[in-house]
Scaffold this motif. Structure first.
Motif, short mmCIF file in Angstrom:
data_model
loop_
_atom_site.label_atom_id
_atom_site.label_comp_id
_atom_site.label_asym_id
_atom_site.label_seq_id
_atom_site.Cartn_x
_atom_site.Cartn_y
_atom_site.Cartn_z
N VAL A 209 26.78 -38.17 -16.84
CA VAL A 209 25.52 -37.66 -17.40
C VAL A 209 25.19 -38.35 -18.71
N ASP A 274 15.50 -38.56 -22.12
CA ASP A 274 16.03 -38.28 -20.78
C ASP A 274 17.32 -37.47 -20.84
N LEU A 275 17.83 -37.24 -22.06
CA LEU A 275 19.00 -36.39 -22.27
C LEU A 275 18.88 -35.74 -23.63
N ARG A 296 17.75 -34.13 -18.89
CA ARG A 296 18.94 -33.30 -18.69
C ARG A 296 19.29 -32.64 -20.02
N ALA A 313 21.24 -25.63 -17.49
CA ALA A 313 21.75 -26.57 -18.48
C ALA A 313 23.26 -26.65 -18.33
N THR A 314 23.82 -27.81 -18.62
CA THR A 314 25.27 -27.97 -18.62
C THR A 314 25.83 -27.38 -19.91
#
Length: 546
Positions: A209, A274-275, A296, A313-314
């Motif tokens: 990721v 993008d993150l 992400r 969400a992680t």
């Protein structure tokens, strides 16, 4: 004199041992590094005052109980030790509820000891008899009543342990009046201390990721400072060269002017990333509820209970220093950082004229243009207000961590004077600057008397636009008119502070701002600079909070 300066442990400083339940309760608190008790006088808690006098523990008595709790909360946020507020029974406790709620939303380790009507009279209608714990249970980690004189040590110890355990927060414990006055008795065994958090598991599954991102952003929030992870967070950011947006007490982890700090370009960062790695702050309205386009989201928190549950969400929970050390490393595209740096420069260039505006009435940005010239690197800046203080969040970039205080996500006004007295005590050699909206001033300004009585010089700057600006402008946009949003134009808040024994002045011309600030910082008393600003200027708000 603070208790820590008297020498010896808390038990030894009593001189004659424990005499009553108040001694027992305060002795337990002193073991956690408590040096100041914030309170408003009440007979239900006299033994706690007696214990403080005999141990040399500083007592700061305020004019409204909310200020006592706000001051204890700010002490916790600045020192990273639990703060202590003592409230008398009934209205003493209910007056502190909004401040307890603020500590809850801020994750501040705070213990509130409340007085309680005598157990021997309970149910008979004693003065200020009220069952407090059910009122505050939803906004505390624990709310209860001490079991009795024989367990006070264990009960107070458990309260502090609970407040300090991640995810941190307030704990309420009330004590029956007759138990506080009762002779001290041998204490029952203390509770087992909470176990230290387990180490962070390997985060190898995050590598794909993180390493696939081309436009990453790191958000550093208050929890990074509270968890003592400011050095780890900065080291991580500098190693991978990731752009950083600061939030709350995350301000100053990267000092203002750092080449990775892109808070001024947060809209571009959040819409094009993008993150997004969010550390130490909830994914609430301040961060668009964690929705950053198609990016992400990785959420880092000090405990599982603080991880977002409302979106996909992680999440990684644990000691945040260990989390940053365990995060897989990646390389940020230098073109992405350059893009955000360009956006920061463009925003700064666009705002330059307003920061030096000669407009009359005074543009609120001119206040920050002048203030930034005189702030020391270790200055503690406190915001309490709506539109006026929102500018501070954008234009004041602290140089050091742990030097910024605002009400936090609960948005409760009235924090300012309590926060200011705590800051002056916690950071005695630093500048302390309180930024007040004129609306917020009405909620706590009487506690300038507390600053005067306890010799706590603070610079107070009021942005006085004669309105509840955060409500006035949106209401006009919705309905074409506004109501219940006007305050007295040009109200002399400086004269209130002067009448209470401090000093101050009103400024109506931009050319007079610099001199007024110089006089305020040179004064050795609480000094209020009452700046009459243009009521037609509205802060360009990107979120309404709903």
């Amino acid at each position: 004199m603070d208790g820590a300066e008297n020498g010896g442990g808390p038990d030894e400083r009593h001189g004659g041992g424990l005499r009553h339940g108040g001694d027992t309760a305060l002795t337990a608190a002193l073991r956690f590094g408590v040096e100041t008790m914030f309170t408003l006088s009440g007979g239900h808690v006299f033994p706690l005052y007696d214990a403080a006098v005999r141990t040399g523990t500083r007592i700061v008595d305020v004019r409204h109980e909310q200020s006592a709790v706000f001051a204890a909360e700010a002490t916790a946020r600045l020192t990273r030790r639990a703060g202590l507020a003592v409230l008398t029974a009934g209205p003493g406790v209910t007056n502190g509820v909004s401040a307890i709620a603020t500590a809850h939303f801020n994750g501040s380790p705070l213990v509130v000891l409340g007085g309680r009507a005598p157990a021997s009279r309970w149910g008979s209608g004693a003065l200020q008899e009220l069952d407090h714990p059910p009122l505050v249970a939803p906004i505390t980690k624990s709310a209860g009543t001490a079991s009795g004189p024989g367990t006070l040590d264990a009960d107070v110890t458990r309260a502090f342990d609970t407040a300090l355990a991640p995810h941190r927060g307030p704990v309420f414990l009330d004590i029956h009046m007759d138990h506080l006055f009762a002779p001290a008795v041998p204490q029952a065994a203390r509770p087992d201390r909470p176990p230290r958090p387990a180490g962070v598991p390997p985060l190898d599954d995050l590598a794909p990721v993180l390493q696939s991102a081309r436009r990453p952003v790191l958000v550093i929030g208050s929890g990074v400072w509270t968890d003592g992870a400011e050095h780890a967070a900065r080291a991580f950011a500098e190693e991978v060269r990731v752009p950083v947006v600061a939030n709350g007490q995350g301000r100053g982890v990267l000092p203002g002017g750092h080449d990775l700090l892109v808070t001024r370009a947060r809209r571009t960062a959040f819409t094009e990333a993008d993150l997004v790695i969010v550390a130490g702050t909830p994914l609430d309205f301040r961060l668009g509820y964690g929705v950053f386009g198609d990016a992400r989201v990785v959420h880092l928190a000090d405990a599982p209970s603080a991880l977002a549950a409302h979106l996909d969400a992680t999440g990684v929970a644990g000691d945040l220093s260990a989390v940053f050390a365990a995060l897989p490393r990646f390389k940020t595209d230098p073109d992405w950082l350059a893009r955000l740096r360009d956006a920061v420069r463009a925003a700064s260039a666009a705002d330059g004229p307003l920061l030096h505006s000669g407009a009359d009435p005074i543009h609120p940005l001119r206040v920050y243009g002048e203030l930034n010239r005189v702030l020391d690197d270790d200055a503690v800046v406190i915001g309490d207000g709506g539109d006026f203080v929102s500018y501070a969040g954008r234009y004041v970039e602290p140089k050091r961590p742990g030097t910024w205080l605002d009400p936090g996500p609960y948005g409760c006004l009235g924090t300012g004077l309590g926060y200011a007295m705590a800051a002056r005590i916690a950071r005695p050699s630093a500048q302390v600057v309180l930024l007040l909206g004129d609306g917020a001033a009405g909620l706590s300004l009487m506690d300038a008397d507390t600053l005067v009585r306890h010799r706590l010089p603070v610079v107070i700057i009021v942005g006085n636009n004669g309105a509840w600006g955060l409500e006035k402008h949106p209401m006009r946009a919705l309905y074409g008119y506004d109501v219940a949003a006007d305050l007295q134009p040009g109200c002399r808040y400086d004269e209130v502070v002067r009448a209470l024994g401090g000093a101050g002045e009103t400024v109506t011309r931009p050319a007079d701002l610099a001199g007024a600030l110089r006089r305020a910082f040179a004064a050795n008393v609480p000094y209020l600079v009452n700046v009459v600003t243009d009521p037609g200027i509205a802060y360009p708000r990107a979120t309404t909070g709903v």
